[in-house]
Design an enzyme around this catalytic site. Structure first.
Site, short mmCIF file in Angstrom:
data_model
loop_
_atom_site.label_atom_id
_atom_site.label_comp_id
_atom_site.label_asym_id
_atom_site.label_seq_id
_atom_site.Cartn_x
_atom_site.Cartn_y
_atom_site.Cartn_z
N ASP A 299 -5.38 -0.20 5.48
CA ASP A 299 -6.43 -0.44 6.33
C ASP A 299 -7.51 0.74 6.40
OD1 ASP A 299 -4.42 -2.23 6.93
OD2 ASP A 299 -3.55 -1.29 8.80
N SER B 7 -7.27 -2.57 14.41
CA SER B 7 -7.87 -2.22 15.42
C SER B 7 -7.91 -0.54 15.41
CB SER B 7 -7.83 -2.46 16.62
OG SER B 7 -6.36 -2.37 17.12
N SER B 8 -6.51 0.04 14.96
CA SER B 8 -6.23 1.21 15.03
C SER B 8 -6.93 2.13 13.87
CB SER B 8 -4.82 1.35 14.76
OG SER B 8 -4.33 2.86 14.93
N ASP C 206 0.91 -0.93 -0.08
CA ASP C 206 0.12 -0.08 -0.05
C ASP C 206 0.81 1.33 -0.05
OD1 ASP C 206 0.74 -0.77 2.66
OD2 ASP C 206 -1.09 0.25 3.62
#
Length: 389
Positions: A179, A133-134, A41
């Protein structure tokens, strides 16, 4: 995620207890698992993430003044308070408050509104396993605060960029956009083929009679404290050696032609990114035609590349991947997922192989002399959304 889910009810109840009234806005953003395409990414490449049923809920109501008060339900109702009409300073590294502070600081920089707010935050993304989760927290906070200030349907790409900016400037992780984009754009029943340069997202329907299995390795990982930022720097060095803007612009022929004079470690980092981009595109095509054998082959090759060329796996993860792949056979495949250095293994498994996989996992943990890790099935789920407001 519905308004009647335990996580949502827990968060609303905590808000009510803390502030004495109902929230005006309730926002949810999911975590994600990456099926293939790791460390591509931030090199403008391709990835195949899938939003999950787990995520973060933020309940919010307006305040009359220019303060944000945030309560973390999962951290013993710890609280943070900051002003948004003054410079917002981060705390020391590792504090959950930095996510709130980073999003509050970032929203106006990206043209999204904000206002004073009281917040309650809770999540159920398994921690330390590379399931984002972040990013889930950042996107949920951005959506809740923007909605509270009147923008109920913010541009999802902008929302993802705010969450990424917060990670860079306040949390201390030089992450790419994979993400946050997966959390913002997830689609029910599909993975997402993500072009990390254009941020174009194309649904990749998940094959029928197939399960995503997520297996924690038992090795917790901390992305900021790992070598993630070092790998990103090495990729920039590789791009400079090959005279390209990013490793997305490098193909395998040019990679091999330019090997002479390239530091051996830097070359391996580049080789992973170049071959991983190719594997990701092939994996999306394999999913589209339901070819689990080909998808499994690509997942195995991806793991080998992450282990040997990018050097972000660990022995416990390698052993778990090997055990899963032996049990799966041609009915799918398994690989490490996420930033590396521990965390989870992801497997795509034909339904008729699940019983065999369960037996193999039991045998693996017994042979490793470890307690069995609680694995779970991932459900391809929708992205960030307002549940109230």
């Amino acid at each position: 995620m519905s308004q009647s889910s335990p996580l949502v009810e827990q968060t609303i109840a905590a808000f009510r207890e803390a502030y004495g009234h109902e929230p005006e806005v309730v926002a949810f953003a999911p975590g994600r698992v990456n099926l293939i395409g790791d460390h591509t990414d931030y090199n403008d490449g391709f990835a195949l993430p899938c939003a999950l049923q787990f995520g973060t809920v933020v309940a919010a109501a307006p305040l009359a003044d220019q303060r944000i008060i945030a309560r973390a339900v999962d951290f013993g109702a710890e609280q943070d308070e900051l002003r948004i009409d003054a410079p917002i300073a981060p705390l020391g590294q590792g504090h959950w408050q930095n996510h709130v502070r980073g999003i509050a600081a970032g929203l106006p920089l990206f043209g999204l509104p904000q206002r004073g707010a009281s917040l309650a935050i809770s999540g159920d993304v398994p921690q330390g396993n590379g399931l984002s989760s972040s990013a889930s927290l950042g996107v949920a906070l951005g959506l809740a605060l923007a909605a509270l200030a009147g923008e109920r349907r913010p541009d999802r790409q902008v929302l993802a960029r705010v969450a990424q900016w917060s990670e860079h400037q306040y949390v201390g992780c030089a992450c790419g956009l994979l993400d946050q984009t997966a959390s913002a754009f997830g689609e029910q029943g599909s993975a997402l083929l993500l072009d990390c340069r254009s941020l174009a997202v194309e649904p990749a329907p998940f094959p029928a009679d197939t399960t995503i299995l997520i297996v924690p390795s038992g090795v917790a990982r901390g992305l900021v404290d790992s070598a993630y930022n070092e790998r990103r720097m090495q990729c920039r060095q590789a791009a400079a050696h090959f005279s390209v803007e990013s490793l997305r612009d490098l193909d395998e022929a040019r990679l091999m032609a330019g090997q002479d004079g390239c530091d051996a470690t830097i070359f391996r980092r580049a080789r992973h990114v170049v071959t991983e981009n190719a594997r990701t595109l092939l994996a999306a095509a394999a999913m589209a035609r339901g070819d689990l054998a080909e998808l499994g082959r690509l997942m195995r090759a991806s793991h080998a590349s992450l282990r040997d060329d990018f050097e972000v796996s660990v022995a416990a993860v390698d052993a778990l991947v090997d055990a899963l792949n032996a049990a799966i056979g041609e009915g799918g495949g398994a690989r490490m997922t996420g930033g590396g250095f521990g965390g989870c293994v992801v497997a795509v498994v034909a339904a008729d192989r699940l019983a065999n996989v369960e037996r193999a996992l039991s045998a693996h943990w017994q042979q490793a002399g470890q307690p069995a890790q609680a694995h779970f099935r991932g459900i391809p789920s929708a992205g960030a959304r307002l549940l109230r407001g």
